[in-house]
Design a protein around this motif. Structure first.
Motif, PDB file in Angstrom:
ATOM      1  N   HIS A 126       0.871  -1.178   0.000  1.00 56.52           N
ATOM      2  CA  HIS A 126       0.000   0.000   0.000  1.00 56.52           C
ATOM      3  C   HIS A 126       0.904   1.223   0.000  1.00 56.52           C
ATOM      4  N   ARG A 153       0.041   1.530 -11.239  1.00 59.25           N
ATOM      5  CA  ARG A 153      -0.831   0.432 -11.656  1.00 59.25           C
ATOM      6  C   ARG A 153      -0.128  -0.475 -12.672  1.00 59.25           C
ATOM      7  N   THR A 160      -2.026  -1.272  -3.522  1.00 54.70           N
ATOM      8  CA  THR A 160      -3.163  -0.369  -3.387  1.00 54.70           C
ATOM      9  C   THR A 160      -2.641   1.050  -3.166  1.00 54.70           C
ATOM     10  N   GLU A 162      -3.273   5.145  -2.117  1.00 64.35           N
ATOM     11  CA  GLU A 162      -3.986   6.195  -1.387  1.00 64.35           C
ATOM     12  C   GLU A 162      -3.404   7.536  -1.791  1.00 64.35           C
ATOM     13  N   ARG A 182      -8.756   6.475 -10.365  1.00 63.74           N
ATOM     14  CA  ARG A 182      -9.154   5.357  -9.513  1.00 63.74           C
ATOM     15  C   ARG A 182      -8.152   4.988  -8.408  1.00 63.74           C
ATOM     16  N   ASP A 184      -7.417   3.941  -4.562  1.00 65.06           N
ATOM     17  CA  ASP A 184      -8.244   3.147  -3.655  1.00 65.06           C
ATOM     18  C   ASP A 184      -8.794   3.981  -2.501  1.00 65.06           C
ATOM     19  N   VAL A 185      -8.030   4.978  -2.079  1.00 62.31           N
ATOM     20  CA  VAL A 185      -8.451   5.880  -1.004  1.00 62.31           C
ATOM     21  C   VAL A 185      -8.153   7.308  -1.431  1.00 62.31           C
ATOM     22  N   MET A 223     -15.589   4.775  -3.733  1.00 63.60           N
ATOM     23  CA  MET A 223     -14.238   5.155  -3.308  1.00 63.60           C
ATOM     24  C   MET A 223     -14.215   5.508  -1.823  1.00 63.60           C
ATOM     25  N   PHE A 310      -6.294   0.632   5.768  1.00 65.12           N
ATOM     26  CA  PHE A 310      -7.070   0.358   4.563  1.00 65.12           C
ATOM     27  C   PHE A 310      -7.728  -1.013   4.651  1.00 65.12           C
ATOM     28  N   LYS A 314     -11.875  -1.793   4.581  1.00 63.55           N
ATOM     29  CA  LYS A 314     -12.576  -2.768   3.744  1.00 63.55           C
ATOM     30  C   LYS A 314     -13.407  -3.724   4.584  1.00 63.55           C
TER      31      LYS A 314
END
Length: 327
Positions: A126, A153, A160, A162, A182, A184-185, A223, A310, A314
């Motif tokens: 992350h 990505r 992930t 943020e 996009r 994740d956070v 999101m 994170f 979830k």
């Protein structure tokens, strides 16, 4: 997995120019002695040294070091990292912040690739991507955020992401650019209660920041959104509780609350050190108001434990959806 580690150009070294020339007009506020619950041990872990070597060998400058973050020993010992993009010079001069202020240099077009390569090399699960304010750019740096996200990505697809963004004040379309990439956070910190903005965060607007976070959910309801504040700046308890309500009105999922620590005598003074029991009370109240995740303690920082948090986010959302389905 995360704290505050930023990529900035080595050419802008502290030795080349004064640390805070823009704060020279501010009165001296002697730094107070910290209470026992804020003191931490000096870092001694071999892994800390390894992380430090990674930072040095890649010509990185860290917010952890520049801001004197009390969590640096813990985070670097776990190889947690968070990258600051768009340079090391901010166009604003917030009274709490230890980042240099001035006219930033040009954006480095190679930075997205470099950050992605660092994320992959370090094997981060992350990562937090943050930046200085870039009011000099037409989009506030939003396009660069999107390029960094895309590069990560491609190079580290399992990581992930943020983002901790500026407020993109008077930058139409900037927020949409970042959300469409996009992450994740999506994190944007309010920093303090509205009554303190004039003296603590004069370049920002409280309700603009609230609206920014609300718009993220309007664009992409799935999101996760996050915001954080510092306490000990002279705010009243009821102001903090009202701020919680404002964030919940914007459907923000995650709130962090930490103690403000004064970087230098030219920065805003610490009004008081909030006790651990008061932080515990804030946490309980925030959960009661509906936040999925709350982190409130003297040493809480926005990106501290971000990877673990994170995962908690979830799980909390899944549990909430499960409860709704069974009701």
């Amino acid at each position: 997995m995360v704290t505050l580690l930023d990529t900035v150009t080595q050419g802008n070294s502290q030795a080349e120019r004064p640390r805070h020339p823009e704060k020279a007009h501010r009165p001296d506020n002697p730094i107070q002695r910290k209470p026992a619950w804020i003191r931490v041990k000096a870092p001694t872990s071999p892994v800390y040294r390894e992380t430090q070597q990674v930072v040095r060998s890649n010509n990185l400058v860290t917010v952890c070091e520049e801001a004197g973050c009390p969590n640096i020993g813990e985070c670097w010992s776990k190889k947690h990292a968070s990258f600051m993009i768009l340079g090391d010079t901010c166009t604003r001069a917030c009274a709490f912040c230890n980042v240099r202020t001035g006219m930033p240099g040009p954006v480095d077009p190679k930075e997205p690739t470099g950050v992605a390569e660092a994320v992959a090399t370090m094997g981060l699960e992350h990562v937090v991507i943050t930046s200085v304010d870039r009011d000099d750019l037409a989009d506030g740096g939003a396009g660069h955020f999107a390029e960094v996200i895309q590069a990560i990505r491609e190079r580290a697809p399992s990581t992930t992401i943020e983002v901790l963004t500026p407020d993109f004040l008077r930058k139409p379309g900037a927020l949409e650019t970042v959300v469409r990439a996009r992450p994740d956070v999506f994190n944007h910190n309010l920093e303090t209660v509205p009554s303190k903005y004039l003296t603590v965060r004069p370049g920002a607007r409280y309700f603009h920041s609230i609206r920014l976070l609300q718009q993220v959910k309007e664009i992409d309801p799935s999101m996760f959104t996050k915001s954080g504040i510092m306490v000990g700046l002279g705010e009243e308890r009821n102001e903090v509780l009202q701020l919680m309500d404002d964030l919940r009105t914007a459907d923000v999922d995650f709130l962090t609350i930490g103690q403000y620590l004064q970087p230098s005598s030219k920065h805003h003074a610490v009004a008081r050190f909030v006790t651990p029991d008061e932080f515990t009370a804030f946490e309980k109240i925030a959960y009661a108001k509906g936040f999925l995740k709350v982190s409130a303690s003297p040493l809480t920082r926005s990106s501290h434990h971000a990877g673990e948090d994170f995962a908690d986010l979830k799980r909390a959302r899944a549990a909430k959806l499960g409860q709704a389905a069974s009701a």
